[in-house]
Scaffold this motif. Sequence first.
Motif, mmCIF file in Angstrom:
data_model
loop_
_atom_site.group_PDB
_atom_site.id
_atom_site.type_symbol
_atom_site.label_atom_id
_atom_site.label_comp_id
_atom_site.label_asym_id
_atom_site.label_seq_id
_atom_site.Cartn_x
_atom_site.Cartn_y
_atom_site.Cartn_z
ATOM 1 N N LYS A 70 0.848 -1.187 0.000
ATOM 2 C CA LYS A 70 0.000 0.000 0.000
ATOM 3 C C LYS A 70 0.886 1.239 0.000
ATOM 4 N N CYS A 71 0.620 2.145 -0.931
ATOM 5 C CA CYS A 71 1.379 3.389 -1.052
ATOM 6 C C CYS A 71 1.098 4.263 0.167
ATOM 7 N N GLU A 72 2.151 4.831 0.736
ATOM 8 C CA GLU A 72 2.003 5.683 1.915
ATOM 9 C C GLU A 72 1.569 7.093 1.551
ATOM 10 N N CYS A 73 1.535 7.399 0.242
ATOM 11 C CA CYS A 73 1.059 8.715 -0.190
ATOM 12 C C CYS A 73 -0.431 8.682 -0.504
ATOM 13 N N CYS A 74 -0.776 7.930 -1.543
ATOM 14 C CA CYS A 74 -2.159 7.956 -2.035
ATOM 15 C C CYS A 74 -3.025 6.838 -1.491
ATOM 16 N N GLY A 75 -2.408 5.791 -0.950
ATOM 17 C CA GLY A 75 -3.171 4.690 -0.386
ATOM 18 C C GLY A 75 -3.517 3.606 -1.380
ATOM 19 N N MET A 76 -3.041 3.714 -2.612
ATOM 20 C CA MET A 76 -3.326 2.703 -3.619
ATOM 21 C C MET A 76 -2.497 1.446 -3.346
ATOM 22 N N SER A 77 -3.071 0.279 -3.567
ATOM 23 C CA SER A 77 -2.349 -0.978 -3.370
ATOM 24 C C SER A 77 -1.947 -1.547 -4.718
ATOM 25 N N GLU A 78 -0.761 -2.133 -4.763
ATOM 26 C CA GLU A 78 -0.308 -2.803 -5.965
ATOM 27 C C GLU A 78 0.540 -3.998 -5.577
ATOM 28 N N VAL A 88 12.474 0.635 -3.440
ATOM 29 C CA VAL A 88 11.679 1.872 -3.326
ATOM 30 C C VAL A 88 11.884 2.499 -1.958
ATOM 31 N N ARG A 89 11.918 1.679 -0.918
ATOM 32 C CA ARG A 89 12.126 2.212 0.437
ATOM 33 C C ARG A 89 13.501 2.868 0.556
ATOM 34 N N GLU A 90 14.521 2.313 -0.099
ATOM 35 C CA GLU A 90 15.859 2.926 -0.073
ATOM 36 C C GLU A 90 15.846 4.287 -0.769
ATOM 37 N N GLU A 91 15.121 4.370 -1.878
ATOM 38 C CA GLU A 91 15.112 5.613 -2.654
ATOM 39 C C GLU A 91 14.299 6.720 -1.998
ATOM 40 N N PHE A 92 13.227 6.351 -1.296
ATOM 41 C CA PHE A 92 12.304 7.350 -0.769
ATOM 42 C C PHE A 92 12.253 7.358 0.753
ATOM 43 N N SER A 93 13.374 7.420 1.393
ATOM 44 C CA SER A 93 13.472 7.607 2.845
ATOM 45 C C SER A 93 12.624 6.616 3.629
ATOM 46 N N LEU A 96 7.149 3.600 1.469
ATOM 47 C CA LEU A 96 6.717 2.831 0.313
ATOM 48 C C LEU A 96 5.830 3.711 -0.546
ATOM 49 N N VAL A 97 6.255 3.950 -1.778
ATOM 50 C CA VAL A 97 5.581 4.864 -2.687
ATOM 51 C C VAL A 97 5.256 4.111 -3.969
ATOM 52 N N CYS A 98 4.028 4.242 -4.471
ATOM 53 C CA CYS A 98 3.648 3.569 -5.721
ATOM 54 C C CYS A 98 4.370 4.237 -6.896
ATOM 55 N N GLY A 99 4.287 3.628 -8.056
ATOM 56 C CA GLY A 99 4.983 4.143 -9.234
ATOM 57 C C GLY A 99 4.510 5.520 -9.654
#
Length: 193
Positions: A70-78, A88-93, A96-99
């Motif tokens: 689940k994206c921590e920004c918009c809440g969308m799951s993928e 993704v976690r390494e890149e964005f502090s 977890l961020v969706c594409g």
Amino acid sequence: MAPNRETPMGSYNPVDRDCHGDTSRPKPPKLSLENLQRTISDISTELNKEKVVLDDTGKLPPISEVEDAKCECCGMSEECTPEYISRVREEFSSKLVCGLCAEAVRERIQRRGGKNREAALEEHISACQRFNRIGRAYPVLSQAEAMRKILKKRVNSMSPKGPGPKKLGGGLARSSSCIPAITQEVTDQRMVD
């Protein structure tokens, strides 16, 4: 049967008759064993071209399981693999961020001149939270707010007091009220009657 009464490709019906009522139509050819072996050989050749690393037992390695993230920004799951999630976690502090949100954050970083990744990420997260809180619940209100912001930017860029450069023509400038002209027309109309 096909709509135009022709037999579709790949199908065979022994009861089909030609236009003279003759049912002695030749049967479709059977695949020879040679053609089948050639096909298998072609497939194995293609697989050998791929660089597949086998494990110690000589078998293909197991495919890593996917999990819902689940994206921590918009809440969308993928569905994502654990390796992708860790990248993704390494890149964005460690978030977890969706594409889609990742691209939006990258665009914000570019607008800032490639600086301050954390600030761009926090700005995007707050925009997504604001949208989820107001935009989804009250879409008309959200649209009205967006139009208000656009008009406010437009007016500020046209205003001589505003921070933007002075622009001549093409704007929505009002020189005087139209009420006196309308009043004059009504008065003139009454005099004629």
